[in-house]
Design a protein around this motif. Structure first.
Motif, PDB file in Angstrom:
ATOM      1  N   GLU A 183       1.529  -0.916   0.532  1.00  0.00           N
ATOM      2  CA  GLU A 183       0.333   0.229  -0.177  1.00  0.00           C
ATOM      3  C   GLU A 183       0.692   1.407   0.509  1.00  0.00           C
ATOM      4  N   VAL A 184       0.397   2.316  -0.394  1.00  0.00           N
ATOM      5  CA  VAL A 184       1.564   4.023  -0.697  1.00  0.00           C
ATOM      6  C   VAL A 184       0.071   4.796  -0.355  1.00  0.00           C
ATOM      7  N   ARG A 185       0.161   5.676   0.333  1.00  0.00           N
ATOM      8  CA  ARG A 185       0.495   6.328   0.964  1.00  0.00           C
ATOM      9  C   ARG A 185       1.147   8.147   0.698  1.00  0.00           C
ATOM     10  N   GLY A 186       0.255   8.766   0.742  1.00  0.00           N
ATOM     11  CA  GLY A 186       0.967   9.918   0.547  1.00  0.00           C
ATOM     12  C   GLY A 186       2.136  10.719  -0.061  1.00  0.00           C
ATOM     13  N   SER A 187       2.790  11.342  -0.674  1.00  0.00           N
ATOM     14  CA  SER A 187       3.400  12.963  -1.210  1.00  0.00           C
ATOM     15  C   SER A 187       4.572  13.276  -0.737  1.00  0.00           C
ATOM     16  N   GLY A 188       5.412  13.058  -1.239  1.00  0.00           N
ATOM     17  CA  GLY A 188       7.119  13.618  -0.224  1.00  0.00           C
ATOM     18  C   GLY A 188       8.467  12.358  -0.046  1.00  0.00           C
ATOM     19  N   PRO A 189       9.056  12.753   0.521  1.00  0.00           N
ATOM     20  CA  PRO A 189       9.966  11.221   0.652  1.00  0.00           C
ATOM     21  C   PRO A 189      10.152  10.016   1.027  1.00  0.00           C
ATOM     22  N   LEU A 190      10.308   9.153   0.709  1.00  0.00           N
ATOM     23  CA  LEU A 190       9.797   7.549   1.231  1.00  0.00           C
ATOM     24  C   LEU A 190      10.075   7.414   2.168  1.00  0.00           C
ATOM     25  N   VAL A 191       9.377   6.928   3.278  1.00  0.00           N
ATOM     26  CA  VAL A 191       9.584   6.066   4.405  1.00  0.00           C
ATOM     27  C   VAL A 191       8.911   4.809   4.026  1.00  0.00           C
ATOM     28  N   VAL A 192       9.393   4.215   4.186  1.00  0.00           N
ATOM     29  CA  VAL A 192       8.838   2.745   4.336  1.00  0.00           C
ATOM     30  C   VAL A 192       8.643   1.855   6.016  1.00  0.00           C
TER      31      VAL A 192
ATOM     32  N   PRO B  24      15.987   7.245  -2.379  1.00  0.00           N
ATOM     33  CA  PRO B  24      16.646   6.051  -1.696  1.00  0.00           C
ATOM     34  C   PRO B  24      15.340   6.532  -0.734  1.00  0.00           C
ATOM     35  N   ALA B  25      15.253   5.670   0.516  1.00  0.00           N
ATOM     36  CA  ALA B  25      14.357   5.254   1.192  1.00  0.00           C
ATOM     37  C   ALA B  25      14.660   5.414   2.736  1.00  0.00           C
ATOM     38  N   ALA B  26      13.893   5.976   3.827  1.00  0.00           N
ATOM     39  CA  ALA B  26      13.892   6.018   5.128  1.00  0.00           C
ATOM     40  C   ALA B  26      12.558   4.103   5.393  1.00  0.00           C
ATOM     41  N   VAL B  27      13.846   3.357   6.343  1.00  0.00           N
ATOM     42  CA  VAL B  27      13.063   2.564   6.104  1.00  0.00           C
ATOM     43  C   VAL B  27      12.678   2.174   7.628  1.00  0.00           C
ATOM     44  N   PHE B  28      12.181   2.209   8.569  1.00  0.00           N
ATOM     45  CA  PHE B  28      11.637   2.035  10.167  1.00  0.00           C
ATOM     46  C   PHE B  28      10.880   0.136  10.026  1.00  0.00           C
ATOM     47  N   GLY B  29      11.718   0.164  10.545  1.00  0.00           N
ATOM     48  CA  GLY B  29      11.250  -1.676  10.319  1.00  0.00           C
ATOM     49  C   GLY B  29      11.288  -2.021  12.475  1.00  0.00           C
ATOM     50  N   SER B  30      10.000  -3.281  12.802  1.00  0.00           N
ATOM     51  CA  SER B  30       9.901  -3.020  13.991  1.00  0.00           C
ATOM     52  C   SER B  30       9.944  -5.122  14.385  1.00  0.00           C
ATOM     53  N   SER B  31      10.647  -5.214  15.179  1.00  0.00           N
ATOM     54  CA  SER B  31      10.832  -7.054  15.780  1.00  0.00           C
ATOM     55  C   SER B  31      11.451  -7.413  13.953  1.00  0.00           C
TER      56      SER B  31
ATOM     57  N   LEU C 121      17.637  -4.317   8.387  1.00  0.00           N
ATOM     58  CA  LEU C 121      18.753  -4.966   8.228  1.00  0.00           C
ATOM     59  C   LEU C 121      19.484  -4.848   7.652  1.00  0.00           C
ATOM     60  N   ALA C 122      18.511  -6.075   6.786  1.00  0.00           N
ATOM     61  CA  ALA C 122      19.440  -6.771   5.636  1.00  0.00           C
ATOM     62  C   ALA C 122      19.643  -6.275   4.620  1.00  0.00           C
ATOM     63  N   LEU C 123      18.549  -5.292   4.367  1.00  0.00           N
ATOM     64  CA  LEU C 123      18.377  -4.278   3.549  1.00  0.00           C
ATOM     65  C   LEU C 123      19.289  -3.024   3.187  1.00  0.00           C
ATOM     66  N   ALA C 124      19.979  -3.075   4.311  1.00  0.00           N
ATOM     67  CA  ALA C 124      20.756  -1.864   4.584  1.00  0.00           C
ATOM     68  C   ALA C 124      22.273  -2.853   4.183  1.00  0.00           C
ATOM     69  N   VAL C 125      22.226  -4.183   4.768  1.00  0.00           N
ATOM     70  CA  VAL C 125      23.963  -4.668   4.100  1.00  0.00           C
ATOM     71  C   VAL C 125      23.352  -5.224   2.703  1.00  0.00           C
ATOM     72  N   ASP C 126      22.811  -5.653   1.440  1.00  0.00           N
ATOM     73  CA  ASP C 126      22.549  -6.097   0.632  1.00  0.00           C
ATOM     74  C   ASP C 126      22.084  -4.919  -0.326  1.00  0.00           C
ATOM     75  N   HIS C 127      21.216  -4.206   0.271  1.00  0.00           N
ATOM     76  CA  HIS C 127      20.842  -3.063  -0.360  1.00  0.00           C
ATOM     77  C   HIS C 127      20.772  -2.006  -0.182  1.00  0.00           C
ATOM     78  N   PRO C 128      22.490  -1.194  -0.244  1.00  0.00           N
ATOM     79  CA  PRO C 128      22.523   0.287   0.889  1.00  0.00           C
ATOM     80  C   PRO C 128      21.983   0.966  -0.462  1.00  0.00           C
ATOM     81  N   ALA C 129      21.713   1.080  -1.375  1.00  0.00           N
ATOM     82  CA  ALA C 129      22.001   1.856  -2.499  1.00  0.00           C
ATOM     83  C   ALA C 129      20.485   2.347  -2.416  1.00  0.00           C
ATOM     84  N   LEU C 130      19.425   1.552  -1.314  1.00  0.00           N
ATOM     85  CA  LEU C 130      17.914   2.111  -1.974  1.00  0.00           C
ATOM     86  C   LEU C 130      17.604   2.449   0.217  1.00  0.00           C
ATOM     87  N   ALA C 131      18.418   2.877   0.381  1.00  0.00           N
ATOM     88  CA  ALA C 131      17.854   3.150   1.759  1.00  0.00           C
ATOM     89  C   ALA C 131      18.995   4.511   2.221  1.00  0.00           C
TER      90      ALA C 131
END
Length: 280
Positions: free
Chosen positions: A22-31, A95-102, A109-119
């Protein structure tokens, strides 16, 4: 949900699954991402952030509306990170700001290691990582026991062992209460039962057993914030968050409430999350 918030739902085909998002809003991307929590759990927080951000939420693979071709396939953090990378690329808004919980924090964290250009920023809120603890072998054994207990059909026993391992006090069940037992709740909602089964049998082991690449997280281009709830003191995810932050040479960043505060106090939580995002 704010009646003015427009939610655009979509699906993305990957090699072995169809991902719901799902996608909401507009502006910088937050996941906003969880595991096993899905997009519904993040909706109130997403609505609040959507006033000035594009907000992406998703059901993690194998959970709710994100169907696997093979329902018995395990879910690992690297698989979920790859899914996130494909969703961010699909939106062409990174690139996005990614908030992950649990478990979602482990995915982030795995995204930051494997795909650092996207966050550009990853906020790992209460990541349940056995590998950062000194008693990791005992913790791994406890997870195996929890999974085996669930597989044996003892749902209540599996939950009791899970909460004990998480250092969360389990309230005694009151037979006069209207609150259902875990078994009864699952029977009343087949999708909840399916998601619960997938988490115990196919997701928990991979999430808690993931070994973070500390050097890549510490020295890579992604800003990594380790978040922990102010009411989580002494719990498993408080211990793991403290240990992870120490390994990264930082300190845990406090967030209001406990492990699922973003669902319980979304307004207060959104304010704090905005503060942390502005610190970038």
């Amino acid at each position: 949900m704010n009646s003015r918030t427009t939610v655009t739902a979509g699906s993305l085909r990957v090699s072995d699954a169809t991902l719901y998002y799902e996608v909401r809003g507009s502006g910088p991307l937050v996941v906003l991402v969880g595991a096993p929590m899905h997009a519904v759990s993040f909706a109130p927080l997403a609505d609040l952030l959507a006033t000035d951000h594009t907000v992406l939420t998703t059901d993690p693979r194998g959970v709710n509306r994100s169907a696997l071709d093979d329902p018995e396939q395990d879910s690992t953090p690297r698989m979920r990170a790859d899914d996130l990378s494909r969703l961010i690329t699909h939106l062409d808004a990174g690139p996005a700001a990614v908030f992950g919980s649990s478990g979602g924090a482990v995915s982030a964290l795995a995204l930051a290691v494997d795909h650092p250009a996207l966050a550009h920023t990853v906020i790992a809120h209460e990541a349940p990582l056995n590998e950062v603890l000194d008693d990791r072998e005992e913790r791994h054994a406890a997870v195996e026991d929890i999974v085996a207990t669930y597989a044996s059909g003892d749902v209540g026993g599996a939950w009791a062992k899970f909460l004990k391992n998480a250092n969360i006090e389990m309230p005694e069940y009151d037979e006069s209460s209207d609150a259902p037992t875990p078994e009864a709740a699952a029977q009343a909602d087949p999708q909840q039962a399916a998601d619960e089964r997938f988490w115990f049998l196919h997701e928990m082991r991979g999430s808690t057993g993931w070994k973070p690449d500390i050097a890549a997280l510490r020295d890579g281009p992604v800003r990594v914030v380790v978040g922990v709830g102010e009411e989580s003191a002494g719990q498993f995810c408080d211990l793991t968050s403290s240990a992870l932050a120490t390994a990264l040479g930082t300190r845990p960043t406090p967030f209001p409430g406990g492990h699922i505060a973003f669902t319980e106090i979304p307004g207060v939580f959104a304010s704090r999350l905005r503060e942390v995002l502005r610190e970038d």
